[in-house]
Motif scaffolding. Structure first.
Motif, PDB file in Angstrom:
ATOM      1  N   MET A   1       0.842  -1.170   0.000  1.00 44.08           N
ATOM      2  CA  MET A   1       0.000   0.000   0.000  1.00 44.08           C
ATOM      3  C   MET A   1       0.888   1.234   0.000  1.00 44.08           C
ATOM      4  SD  MET A   1      -3.377  -0.767   2.007  1.00 44.08           S
ATOM      5  CE  MET A   1      -3.753  -2.365   2.637  1.00 44.08           C
ATOM      6  N   GLY A   2       1.141   1.860   1.106  1.00 46.49           N
ATOM      7  CA  GLY A   2       2.091   2.942   1.124  1.00 46.49           C
ATOM      8  C   GLY A   2       1.491   4.293   1.453  1.00 46.49           C
ATOM      9  N   TYR A   3       2.382   5.273   1.378  1.00 43.42           N
ATOM     10  CA  TYR A   3       1.996   6.636   1.719  1.00 43.42           C
ATOM     11  C   TYR A   3       0.947   7.192   0.760  1.00 43.42           C
ATOM     12  CZ  TYR A   3       5.997   6.774   4.868  1.00 43.42           C
ATOM     13  OH  TYR A   3       6.875   6.520   5.878  1.00 43.42           O
ATOM     14  N   GLY A   4       1.079   6.889  -0.518  1.00 45.82           N
ATOM     15  CA  GLY A   4       0.147   7.422  -1.507  1.00 45.82           C
ATOM     16  C   GLY A   4      -1.273   6.957  -1.282  1.00 45.82           C
ATOM     17  N   PHE A   5      -1.443   5.666  -1.050  1.00 40.30           N
ATOM     18  CA  PHE A   5      -2.776   5.128  -0.820  1.00 40.30           C
ATOM     19  C   PHE A   5      -3.363   5.661   0.488  1.00 40.30           C
ATOM     20  CE2 PHE A   5      -5.627   1.598   0.576  1.00 40.30           C
ATOM     21  CZ  PHE A   5      -6.601   1.778  -0.393  1.00 40.30           C
ATOM     22  N   GLY A   6      -2.539   5.739   1.519  1.00 42.99           N
ATOM     23  CA  GLY A   6      -3.015   6.287   2.791  1.00 42.99           C
ATOM     24  C   GLY A   6      -3.426   7.742   2.655  1.00 42.99           C
ATOM     25  N   GLY A   7      -2.613   8.521   1.932  1.00 41.91           N
ATOM     26  CA  GLY A   7      -2.971   9.917   1.698  1.00 41.91           C
ATOM     27  C   GLY A   7      -4.248  10.055   0.895  1.00 41.91           C
ATOM     28  N   PHE A   8      -4.410   9.192  -0.104  1.00 41.69           N
ATOM     29  CA  PHE A   8      -5.634   9.196  -0.901  1.00 41.69           C
ATOM     30  C   PHE A   8      -6.858   8.934  -0.030  1.00 41.69           C
ATOM     31  CE2 PHE A   8      -8.766   6.660  -3.270  1.00 41.69           C
ATOM     32  CZ  PHE A   8      -9.144   7.580  -4.230  1.00 41.69           C
ATOM     33  N   LEU A   9      -6.766   7.932   0.845  1.00 39.31           N
ATOM     34  CA  LEU A   9      -7.891   7.626   1.735  1.00 39.31           C
ATOM     35  C   LEU A   9      -8.204   8.793   2.668  1.00 39.31           C
ATOM     36  CD1 LEU A   9      -7.261   3.905   2.742  1.00 39.31           C
ATOM     37  CD2 LEU A   9      -9.054   4.801   1.274  1.00 39.31           C
ATOM     38  N   VAL A  10      -7.173   9.448   3.169  1.00 43.38           N
ATOM     39  CA  VAL A  10      -7.394  10.588   4.067  1.00 43.38           C
ATOM     40  C   VAL A  10      -8.103  11.711   3.325  1.00 43.38           C
ATOM     41  CG1 VAL A  10      -6.230  12.406   5.363  1.00 43.38           C
ATOM     42  CG2 VAL A  10      -5.516  10.042   5.658  1.00 43.38           C
ATOM     43  N   VAL A  11      -7.631  12.035   2.132  1.00 40.63           N
ATOM     44  CA  VAL A  11      -8.229  13.145   1.372  1.00 40.63           C
ATOM     45  C   VAL A  11      -9.679  12.835   0.999  1.00 40.63           C
ATOM     46  CG1 VAL A  11      -8.118  14.386  -0.817  1.00 40.63           C
ATOM     47  CG2 VAL A  11      -6.045  14.038   0.512  1.00 40.63           C
ATOM     48  N   VAL A  12      -9.927  11.668   0.445  1.00 42.81           N
ATOM     49  CA  VAL A  12     -11.300  11.318   0.048  1.00 42.81           C
ATOM     50  C   VAL A  12     -12.203  11.234   1.280  1.00 42.81           C
ATOM     51  CG1 VAL A  12     -12.731   9.516  -0.995  1.00 42.81           C
ATOM     52  CG2 VAL A  12     -10.586  10.173  -2.071  1.00 42.81           C
ATOM     53  N   GLY A  13     -11.683  10.686   2.352  1.00 40.89           N
ATOM     54  CA  GLY A  13     -12.474  10.593   3.569  1.00 40.89           C
ATOM     55  C   GLY A  13     -12.846  11.955   4.132  1.00 40.89           C
ATOM     56  N   LEU A  14     -11.881  12.886   4.137  1.00 40.02           N
ATOM     57  CA  LEU A  14     -12.189  14.224   4.647  1.00 40.02           C
ATOM     58  C   LEU A  14     -13.163  14.962   3.741  1.00 40.02           C
ATOM     59  CD1 LEU A  14      -8.725  15.376   6.021  1.00 40.02           C
ATOM     60  CD2 LEU A  14     -10.780  14.797   7.323  1.00 40.02           C
ATOM     61  N   VAL A  15     -13.060  14.761   2.444  1.00 42.99           N
ATOM     62  CA  VAL A  15     -14.029  15.383   1.527  1.00 42.99           C
ATOM     63  C   VAL A  15     -15.422  14.836   1.803  1.00 42.99           C
ATOM     64  CG1 VAL A  15     -14.742  15.516  -0.888  1.00 42.99           C
ATOM     65  CG2 VAL A  15     -12.370  15.967  -0.272  1.00 42.99           C
ATOM     66  N   LEU A  16     -15.534  13.526   1.945  1.00 42.03           N
ATOM     67  CA  LEU A  16     -16.851  12.946   2.252  1.00 42.03           C
ATOM     68  C   LEU A  16     -17.376  13.415   3.601  1.00 42.03           C
ATOM     69  CD1 LEU A  16     -16.561   9.228   1.062  1.00 42.03           C
ATOM     70  CD2 LEU A  16     -18.025  11.007   0.116  1.00 42.03           C
ATOM     71  N   ALA A  17     -16.509  13.488   4.596  1.00 42.65           N
ATOM     72  CA  ALA A  17     -16.949  13.834   5.948  1.00 42.65           C
ATOM     73  C   ALA A  17     -17.302  15.307   6.093  1.00 42.65           C
ATOM     74  CB  ALA A  17     -15.864  13.464   6.952  1.00 42.65           C
ATOM     75  N   LEU A  18     -16.560  16.173   5.410  1.00 40.79           N
ATOM     76  CA  LEU A  18     -16.722  17.606   5.675  1.00 40.79           C
ATOM     77  C   LEU A  18     -17.367  18.403   4.547  1.00 40.79           C
ATOM     78  CD1 LEU A  18     -13.231  18.173   7.324  1.00 40.79           C
ATOM     79  CD2 LEU A  18     -15.420  17.757   8.461  1.00 40.79           C
ATOM     80  N   ALA A  19     -17.303  17.929   3.320  1.00 38.54           N
ATOM     81  CA  ALA A  19     -17.741  18.763   2.203  1.00 38.54           C
ATOM     82  C   ALA A  19     -18.968  18.247   1.466  1.00 38.54           C
ATOM     83  CB  ALA A  19     -16.596  18.922   1.204  1.00 38.54           C
ATOM     84  N   VAL A  20     -19.254  16.984   1.545  1.00 38.61           N
ATOM     85  CA  VAL A  20     -20.387  16.436   0.792  1.00 38.61           C
ATOM     86  C   VAL A  20     -21.650  16.573   1.628  1.00 38.61           C
ATOM     87  CG1 VAL A  20     -21.351  14.343  -0.221  1.00 38.61           C
ATOM     88  CG2 VAL A  20     -18.924  14.853  -0.491  1.00 38.61           C
ATOM     89  N   THR A  21     -22.669  17.159   1.018  1.00 40.51           N
ATOM     90  CA  THR A  21     -23.943  17.335   1.726  1.00 40.51           C
ATOM     91  C   THR A  21     -25.056  16.495   1.116  1.00 40.51           C
ATOM     92  OG1 THR A  21     -24.469  19.256   0.349  1.00 40.51           O
ATOM     93  CG2 THR A  21     -23.370  19.676   2.459  1.00 40.51           C
ATOM     94  N   ASP A  22     -24.751  15.728   0.088  1.00 37.46           N
ATOM     95  CA  ASP A  22     -25.755  14.861  -0.518  1.00 37.46           C
ATOM     96  C   ASP A  22     -26.108  13.728   0.434  1.00 37.46           C
ATOM     97  OD1 ASP A  22     -25.712  16.369  -2.805  1.00 37.46           O
ATOM     98  OD2 ASP A  22     -24.316  15.051  -3.860  1.00 37.46           O
ATOM     99  N   GLN A  23     -27.259  13.126   0.189  1.00 36.00           N
ATOM    100  CA  GLN A  23     -27.689  12.007   1.005  1.00 36.00           C
ATOM    101  C   GLN A  23     -27.962  10.809   0.123  1.00 36.00           C
ATOM    102  OE1 GLN A  23     -31.040  13.186   3.316  1.00 36.00           O
ATOM    103  NE2 GLN A  23     -29.900  14.669   4.533  1.00 36.00           N
ATOM    104  N   VAL A  24     -27.538   9.660   0.589  1.00 35.40           N
ATOM    105  CA  VAL A  24     -27.807   8.404  -0.088  1.00 35.40           C
ATOM    106  C   VAL A  24     -28.650   7.571   0.864  1.00 35.40           C
ATOM    107  CG1 VAL A  24     -26.788   6.328  -1.087  1.00 35.40           C
ATOM    108  CG2 VAL A  24     -25.635   8.526  -1.343  1.00 35.40           C
ATOM    109  N   SER A  25     -29.707   6.985   0.346  1.00 34.72           N
ATOM    110  CA  SER A  25     -30.607   6.211   1.195  1.00 34.72           C
ATOM    111  C   SER A  25     -29.877   5.039   1.833  1.00 34.72           C
ATOM    112  CB  SER A  25     -31.774   5.691   0.341  1.00 34.72           C
ATOM    113  OG  SER A  25     -32.629   4.904   1.124  1.00 34.72           O
ATOM    114  N   GLY A  26     -29.879   5.000   3.149  1.00 32.41           N
ATOM    115  CA  GLY A  26     -29.278   3.898   3.888  1.00 32.41           C
ATOM    116  C   GLY A  26     -27.782   4.016   4.121  1.00 32.41           C
ATOM    117  N   VAL A  27     -27.136   5.101   3.658  1.00 28.27           N
ATOM    118  CA  VAL A  27     -25.690   5.265   3.820  1.00 28.27           C
ATOM    119  C   VAL A  27     -25.418   6.630   4.440  1.00 28.27           C
ATOM    120  CG1 VAL A  27     -23.471   5.392   2.646  1.00 28.27           C
ATOM    121  CG2 VAL A  27     -25.219   3.817   1.818  1.00 28.27           C
TER     122      VAL A  27
END
Length: 79
Positions: A1-27
């Motif tokens: 895996m490595g630093y790149g994959f970990g950084g990717f997960l952090v960035v995508v996770g923070l975008v989902l947690a803090l910036a996305v306001t859409d709603q998906v049924s059941g998620v």
């Protein structure tokens, strides 16, 4: 895996947690984002520990005895 994959997960996770306001049924996208961020941080930490574990020096000495037998000794020092 490595630093790149970990950084990717952090960035995508923070975008989902803090910036996305859409709603998906059941998620709960906010919770999925925080989980992805935590996994990314763990991946980065494990990568750092794994890469740093291999550092150090190794010396091998071979001793030949008078009867012709050999003894090999190995010494490792961690930095």
């Amino acid at each position: 895996m490595g630093y790149g994959f970990g950084g990717f997960l952090v960035v995508v996770g923070l975008v989902l947690a803090l910036a996305v306001t859409d709603q998906v049924s059941g998620v709960d996208l906010t919770m999925v984002g925080w989980i992805m961020t935590a996994v990314g941080v763990v991946v980065i930490a494990l990568t750092a520990m794994t890469l740093n574990r291999g550092r150090g020096t190794r010396s091998v000495a071979t001793t030949v005895h008078s009867d012709g037998t050999q003894t090999v000794s190995e010494r490792r020092t961690e930095i």
